[in-house]
Design a protein around this motif. Structure first.
Motif, PDB file in Angstrom:
ATOM      1  N   LEU A  91      -8.938  -4.291   8.935  1.00  0.00           N
ATOM      2  CA  LEU A  91      -9.260  -3.052   8.661  1.00  0.00           C
ATOM      3  C   LEU A  91      -8.410  -2.257   7.955  1.00  0.00           C
ATOM      4  O   LEU A  91      -8.886  -1.471   6.978  1.00  0.00           O
ATOM      5  CB  LEU A  91      -9.288  -2.486  10.217  1.00  0.00           C
ATOM      6  CG  LEU A  91     -10.099  -2.762  11.259  1.00  0.00           C
ATOM      7  CD1 LEU A  91      -9.956  -2.169  12.636  1.00  0.00           C
ATOM      8  CD2 LEU A  91     -11.552  -2.229  10.906  1.00  0.00           C
ATOM      9  N   ILE A  92      -7.265  -2.411   7.806  1.00  0.00           N
ATOM     10  CA  ILE A  92      -6.440  -1.657   7.166  1.00  0.00           C
ATOM     11  C   ILE A  92      -6.427  -2.043   5.434  1.00  0.00           C
ATOM     12  O   ILE A  92      -6.441  -1.134   4.674  1.00  0.00           O
ATOM     13  CB  ILE A  92      -4.917  -1.803   7.532  1.00  0.00           C
ATOM     14  CG1 ILE A  92      -4.605  -1.147   9.021  1.00  0.00           C
ATOM     15  CG2 ILE A  92      -3.887  -1.272   6.543  1.00  0.00           C
ATOM     16  CD1 ILE A  92      -3.294  -1.544   9.456  1.00  0.00           C
ATOM     17  N   GLY A  93      -6.422  -3.275   5.405  1.00  0.00           N
ATOM     18  CA  GLY A  93      -6.660  -3.869   3.940  1.00  0.00           C
ATOM     19  C   GLY A  93      -8.038  -3.529   3.322  1.00  0.00           C
ATOM     20  O   GLY A  93      -7.784  -2.911   2.157  1.00  0.00           O
ATOM     21  N   ALA A  94      -8.990  -3.528   3.971  1.00  0.00           N
ATOM     22  CA  ALA A  94     -10.338  -2.996   3.401  1.00  0.00           C
ATOM     23  C   ALA A  94     -10.259  -1.507   3.409  1.00  0.00           C
ATOM     24  O   ALA A  94     -10.743  -1.228   2.374  1.00  0.00           O
ATOM     25  CB  ALA A  94     -11.480  -3.445   4.298  1.00  0.00           C
ATOM     26  N   GLY A  95      -9.783  -0.824   4.225  1.00  0.00           N
ATOM     27  CA  GLY A  95      -9.837   0.612   4.259  1.00  0.00           C
ATOM     28  C   GLY A  95      -8.931   1.067   2.846  1.00  0.00           C
ATOM     29  O   GLY A  95      -9.381   2.113   2.024  1.00  0.00           O
TER      30      GLY A  95
END
Length: 441
Positions: free
Chosen positions: A94-98
């Protein structure tokens, strides 16, 4: 502190609470791709590429870059999840894609966008990480129901993402829509961090913190343990074919819809006729309606997988759904109206929507304890490989035999896959025992 909190024994309904917030994370994570990707060609034009053929070329490159990196890295992330925890890997996705989607909003050149799309594939993999987390924290007899519910998050995101993205892009701008999407990822990550606990299931006592809690083992050892299960390997191959069926027809769907043109094919408007009602619409709108119908019926099917699997068996459910879908696909080659085409694809979505969550349930039940991350990492790699190879295969088949041949060929492949699954895949013991206990008076 987070490790200590995650190691406490679960409350009776803890897996249900986990499922709710993991579903939110999946919906946001997969909506993100659908939120911005339909407008990538317009964004590429904003980055200075004006020639139409070059815009199409770079659009394809950005999609392939994401699929390639996810195919290569998903098994690695899955094995790391078994070693260090599935919740951290879900948060990483989630954090990487965001972060990477947010950076895309400030990209100044098309080569920067291609690199960012490649990195997004390498650091994302939301669905694989979520499925592993659900499988590891849900009692095995409930895992089919949980994964079916989780799959509705993906189908709903596929259905609503382009609509919401279009509204935001129209009102805020394309670049701003990337930033808006990144903020949604951030909110989902916070909710998962606060409310999802990776705990033992079935009342097992909490394990010590550290690698052993999550299964331990080396990266290669974790993957080898999964591949050593012949049943899981068969189901992974089946999963690849099921995802291939969705991507194989994607290049020719708009062309089929254009064939229902109100005037001559290519004039941009198609004709939809119900009894007592007729409507000419833009082909883009017609394509969107077809995809929405597929998303709706697939969501309904995903919710029905668990009751059906518990009644007749998950293997039988997947085999039956693949067989019926394989029979329906060739009929699309003979559809002579947009209404017939839409109804047939709605039926395809109904049975196709049962295949993936049912197959995921078989993977979860057949995977050795503590190796769910590796198994669903490989499953994510199968999906990404299908995203890479499906459009190429569909385009090649169309070039040789025409549009109708695409639907016939994938139908034959699915019927053959259903027959092979009936012979090679067995119903996991945990599901068979639950079905007998449910049927008992």
């Amino acid at each position: 502190m987070a490790a200590a909190r995650d190691s406490r024994p679960p409350a009776p309904a803890a897996w249900r609470r986990n499922l709710v917030f993991i579903w939110i994370g999946v919906f946001v994570g997969l909506m993100g791709a659908n939120f911005v990707f339909p407008f990538i060609p317009f964004f590429i034009q904003d980055l200075g590429v004006t020639d139409e053929s070059r815009v199409a070329f770079y659009t394809g490159i950005t999609a392939s870059a994401t699929g390639l990196s996810l195919t290569l890295t998903a098994p690695l992330w899955g094995s790391l999840a078994d070693r260090f925890g599935r919740k951290p890997m879900f948060l990483r996705a989630l954090i990487g894609a965001g972060l990477l989607i947010g950076i895309m909003g400030i990209a100044q050149a098309v080569w920067q966008l291609v690199i960012l799309r490649f990195l997004m594939g390498a650091f994302a993999g939301t669905m694989g990480a979520a499925a592993a987390l659900v499988a590891a924290t849900t009692p095995k007899e409930q895992v089919g129901r949980a994964l079916g519910t989780l799959q509705t998050g993906q189908f709903t995101a596929n259905m609503l993402g382009p609509v919401l993205g279009g509204i935001v892009a129209a009102n805020l701008g394309i670049r701003e829509s990337f930033i808006f999407c990144a903020a949604l990822y951030g909110i989902a990550a916070v909710l998962v961090y606060l409310f999802v606990r990776e705990t033992p299931v079935d009342g097992a006592p909490p394990a010590p913190t550290g690698a052993a809690k999550h299964g331990g083992g080396s990266l290669i050892g974790n993957l080898r343990a999964v591949i050593g299960e012949r049943q899981v390997v068969f189901v992974l191959v089946l999963l690849f074919i099921l995802w291939l069926s969705t991507t194989f027809v994607r290049p020719v769907m708009p062309l089929s819809i254009d064939g229902f043109a109100a005037g001559t094919p290519g004039d941009g408007r198609v004709h939809l006729e119900f009894p007592g009602f007729a409507w000419d619409m833009r082909k883009e709108a017609a394509t969107g309606i077809v995809f929405a119908v597929i998303g709706l019926t697939s969501t309904i099917a995903a919710l029905a997988v668990a009751p059906l699997g518990e009644r007749v068996g998950y293997r039988n459910t997947v085999v039956g759904a693949a067989l019926v879908t394989g029979i329906l696909y060739p009929l699309l080659a003979f559809a002579h109206s947009l209404l017939a085409f839409m109804l047939l694809f709605g039926a395809v979505g109904l049975f196709q929507g049962a295949m993936v969550p049912g197959t995921n349930a078989l993977i979860a039940a057949g995977t050795p304890d503590g190796k769910q991350g590796s198994a669903f990492g490989l499953a994510a790699s199968m999906q990404s490989m299908a995203l890479l190879l499906g459009p190429l295969g569909g385009g090649f088949t169309s070039g040789i035999g025409g549009i109708g041949a695409v639907y016939v060929v994938i139908g034959v492949i699915l019927v053959a896959a259903a027959a092979a699954a009936a012979l090679l895949v067995r119903e996991p013991d945990v599901f068979a025992v639950r079905r007998r206990s449910t049927a008992a008076p």
